[in-house]
Design a protein around this motif. Structure first.
Motif, mmCIF file in Angstrom:
data_model
loop_
_atom_site.group_PDB
_atom_site.id
_atom_site.type_symbol
_atom_site.label_atom_id
_atom_site.label_comp_id
_atom_site.label_asym_id
_atom_site.label_seq_id
_atom_site.Cartn_x
_atom_site.Cartn_y
_atom_site.Cartn_z
ATOM 1 N N ALA A 8 16.496 -10.766 -3.784
ATOM 2 C CA ALA A 8 16.349 -11.332 -5.127
ATOM 3 C C ALA A 8 17.027 -12.694 -5.230
ATOM 4 O O ALA A 8 16.475 -13.637 -5.812
ATOM 5 C CB ALA A 8 16.931 -10.373 -6.161
ATOM 6 N N ASP A 9 18.215 -12.824 -4.659
ATOM 7 C CA ASP A 9 18.926 -14.107 -4.687
ATOM 8 C C ASP A 9 18.127 -15.189 -3.967
ATOM 9 O O ASP A 9 18.106 -16.351 -4.398
ATOM 10 C CB ASP A 9 20.303 -13.961 -4.046
ATOM 11 N N MET A 10 17.478 -14.803 -2.863
ATOM 12 C CA MET A 10 16.658 -15.760 -2.130
ATOM 13 C C MET A 10 15.475 -16.224 -2.980
ATOM 14 O O MET A 10 15.157 -17.420 -3.040
ATOM 15 C CB MET A 10 16.140 -15.124 -0.841
ATOM 16 N N LEU A 11 14.801 -15.291 -3.666
ATOM 17 C CA LEU A 11 13.669 -15.662 -4.523
ATOM 18 C C LEU A 11 14.109 -16.616 -5.627
ATOM 19 O O LEU A 11 13.439 -17.616 -5.910
ATOM 20 C CB LEU A 11 13.037 -14.405 -5.135
ATOM 21 N N MET A 65 0.843 -1.201 0.000
ATOM 22 C CA MET A 65 0.000 0.000 0.000
ATOM 23 C C MET A 65 0.877 1.250 0.000
ATOM 24 O O MET A 65 1.935 1.305 0.632
ATOM 25 C CB MET A 65 -0.909 0.015 1.225
ATOM 26 N N GLY A 66 0.424 2.262 -0.742
ATOM 27 C CA GLY A 66 1.082 3.556 -0.705
ATOM 28 C C GLY A 66 2.276 3.704 -1.615
ATOM 29 O O GLY A 66 2.950 4.743 -1.589
ATOM 30 N N VAL A 67 2.562 2.676 -2.433
ATOM 31 C CA VAL A 67 3.665 2.752 -3.388
ATOM 32 C C VAL A 67 3.176 2.284 -4.753
ATOM 33 O O VAL A 67 2.114 1.682 -4.873
ATOM 34 C CB VAL A 67 4.879 1.893 -2.963
ATOM 35 N N THR A 68 3.966 2.549 -5.776
ATOM 36 C CA THR A 68 3.663 2.061 -7.115
ATOM 37 C C THR A 68 4.373 0.728 -7.347
ATOM 38 O O THR A 68 5.228 0.314 -6.560
ATOM 39 C CB THR A 68 4.137 3.065 -8.175
ATOM 40 N N GLY A 69 4.021 0.067 -8.447
ATOM 41 C CA GLY A 69 4.651 -1.202 -8.775
ATOM 42 C C GLY A 69 6.153 -1.080 -8.979
ATOM 43 O O GLY A 69 6.898 -2.051 -8.780
ATOM 44 N N ALA A 70 6.608 0.117 -9.351
ATOM 45 C CA ALA A 70 8.043 0.344 -9.541
ATOM 46 C C ALA A 70 8.834 0.143 -8.258
ATOM 47 O O ALA A 70 10.066 0.039 -8.292
ATOM 48 C CB ALA A 70 8.278 1.754 -10.082
ATOM 49 N N SER A 71 8.155 0.071 -7.115
ATOM 50 C CA SER A 71 8.842 -0.164 -5.843
ATOM 51 C C SER A 71 9.557 -1.514 -5.828
ATOM 52 O O SER A 71 10.439 -1.735 -4.992
ATOM 53 C CB SER A 71 7.856 -0.081 -4.676
ATOM 54 N N SER A 72 9.190 -2.407 -6.727
ATOM 55 C CA SER A 72 9.857 -3.716 -6.823
ATOM 56 C C SER A 72 11.062 -3.686 -7.755
ATOM 57 O O SER A 72 11.741 -4.705 -7.916
ATOM 58 C CB SER A 72 8.860 -4.787 -7.289
ATOM 59 N N GLU A 73 11.331 -2.533 -8.385
ATOM 60 C CA GLU A 73 12.465 -2.428 -9.309
ATOM 61 C C GLU A 73 13.803 -2.820 -8.683
ATOM 62 O O GLU A 73 14.590 -3.546 -9.309
ATOM 63 C CB GLU A 73 12.575 -1.005 -9.852
ATOM 64 N N PRO A 74 14.119 -2.353 -7.455
ATOM 65 C CA PRO A 74 15.428 -2.700 -6.890
ATOM 66 C C PRO A 74 15.656 -4.210 -6.798
ATOM 67 O O PRO A 74 16.785 -4.678 -6.977
ATOM 68 C CB PRO A 74 15.392 -2.043 -5.499
ATOM 69 N N VAL A 75 14.589 -4.963 -6.520
ATOM 70 C CA VAL A 75 14.690 -6.429 -6.478
ATOM 71 C C VAL A 75 14.715 -6.997 -7.892
ATOM 72 O O VAL A 75 15.562 -7.834 -8.241
ATOM 73 C CB VAL A 75 13.517 -7.026 -5.679
ATOM 74 N N ALA A 76 13.798 -6.536 -8.736
ATOM 75 C CA ALA A 76 13.664 -7.079 -10.089
ATOM 76 C C ALA A 76 14.923 -6.874 -10.930
ATOM 77 O O ALA A 76 15.247 -7.699 -11.792
ATOM 78 C CB ALA A 76 12.461 -6.450 -10.782
ATOM 79 N N LYS A 77 15.644 -5.779 -10.685
ATOM 80 C CA LYS A 77 16.861 -5.513 -11.461
ATOM 81 C C LYS A 77 17.913 -6.598 -11.260
ATOM 82 O O LYS A 77 18.767 -6.811 -12.127
ATOM 83 C CB LYS A 77 17.424 -4.142 -11.093
ATOM 84 N N HIS A 78 17.852 -7.283 -10.109
ATOM 85 C CA HIS A 78 18.795 -8.365 -9.848
ATOM 86 C C HIS A 78 18.280 -9.710 -10.358
ATOM 87 O O HIS A 78 18.979 -10.721 -10.223
ATOM 88 C CB HIS A 78 19.082 -8.453 -8.347
ATOM 89 N N LEU A 79 17.094 -9.726 -10.934
ATOM 90 C CA LEU A 79 16.498 -10.959 -11.457
ATOM 91 C C LEU A 79 16.318 -10.929 -12.970
ATOM 92 O O LEU A 79 16.073 -11.966 -13.586
ATOM 93 C CB LEU A 79 15.127 -11.181 -10.797
#
Length: 253
Positions: free
Chosen positions: A237-240, A20-34
């Motif tokens: 990201a490594d854990m996922l 809540m309170g953020v956009t989907g881009a909030s996952s960018e820092p994780v996604a960039k490593h995947l």
């Protein structure tokens, strides 16, 4: 909704549901490593999309499925849902025909709140999120445990686009005081419900364990809400990736 993707469509897909309170881009820092190995899909809820009207969770799922078809995605390697994103993720998981291999809930807000209470909460949540835009993120520490500069832009963008009507409609059909939806036993075995030991949402853990007894319930000791993914996106990201590649053989923690 709005959609952002990182990676190649030909690779296994990871679908993120944001907090809540953020956009989907909030996952960018994780996604960039995947993105070198996975096709990362980052939807932004209609609630935080300027000029769009939130209808229902079912409509959000419809939009996601339409996007998946357009991208020619056949199955989901992992669903990753953070905080209230778990509520929409459950709607997706229990209604979609798309095969899902793994699920990771990070601090999932599995609250069961009465309709009247949610109605009372709505104006406070609206003002809290809008304040992040008005103050350029200065009020973040009052709302979350941290005021990390890296996540402020996502809160500010969400606050700018938020309308009271969208917030009210989302809260009307989210965090409902109904039994948790069923997940197939086999899917539960590939599902992790993670909580930080000092986060407020930890109080939901026992109820979730009772509803999904075949799942995994890792606890990050002395960690707060979503702290791992915010402060160490590469480690998260490594854990996922390890969970996708090793499954139940991967030791969490």
């Amino acid at each position: 909704m709005k959609f952002e993707t990182l990676g190649r469509r030909e690779d296994p897909a990871i679908l993120f549901f944001h907090a809540m309170g953020v956009t989907g881009a909030s996952s960018e820092p994780v996604a960039k490593h995947l993105q070198e190995r996975y096709f990362c899909i980052l939807p932004t809820s209609t609630v935080y999309c300027a000029g769009q009207k939130y209808i229902s969770k079912a409509d959000e799922v419809r939009q996601i499925e339409k996007f998946l078809r357009e991208q020619k995605v056949k199955q989901i390697a992992m669903v990753v849902a953070s905080s209230i994103g778990a509520d929409l993720a459950m709607e997706f998981l229990t209604t979609t025909r798309y095969p899902v291999e793994h699920i990771f809930f990070d601090g999932g807000q599995f609250a069961q709140i009465s309709k009247g209470t949610r109605r009372i909460m709505t104006p406070f949540l609206y003002l809290a999120i809008k304040s992040l835009y008005w103050s350029k993120g200065k009020t973040l520490k009052k709302i979350m445990w941290c005021d990390n500069d890296d996540i402020k832009p996502y809160f500010i963008a969400a606050g700018k686009a938020l309308t009271y009507g969208n917030m009210r409609r989302q809260m009307a059909d989210s965090l409902e005081d109904v039994p948790f939806p069923p997940l197939l036993e086999e899917l539960q075995k590939h599902t992790c419900f993670e909580f930080g030991s000092i986060e407020d949402h930890y109080k939901y853990r026992d109820a979730v364990k009772k509803a999904y007894p075949h799942a995994r319930f890792p606890v990050w000791e002395e960690q707060n809400h979503m702290q791992y993914q915010i402060t160490d996106p590469k480690g998260f990201a490594d854990m996922l990736a390890a969970l996708i590649e090793q499954g139940e053989q991967y030791v969490l923690g």
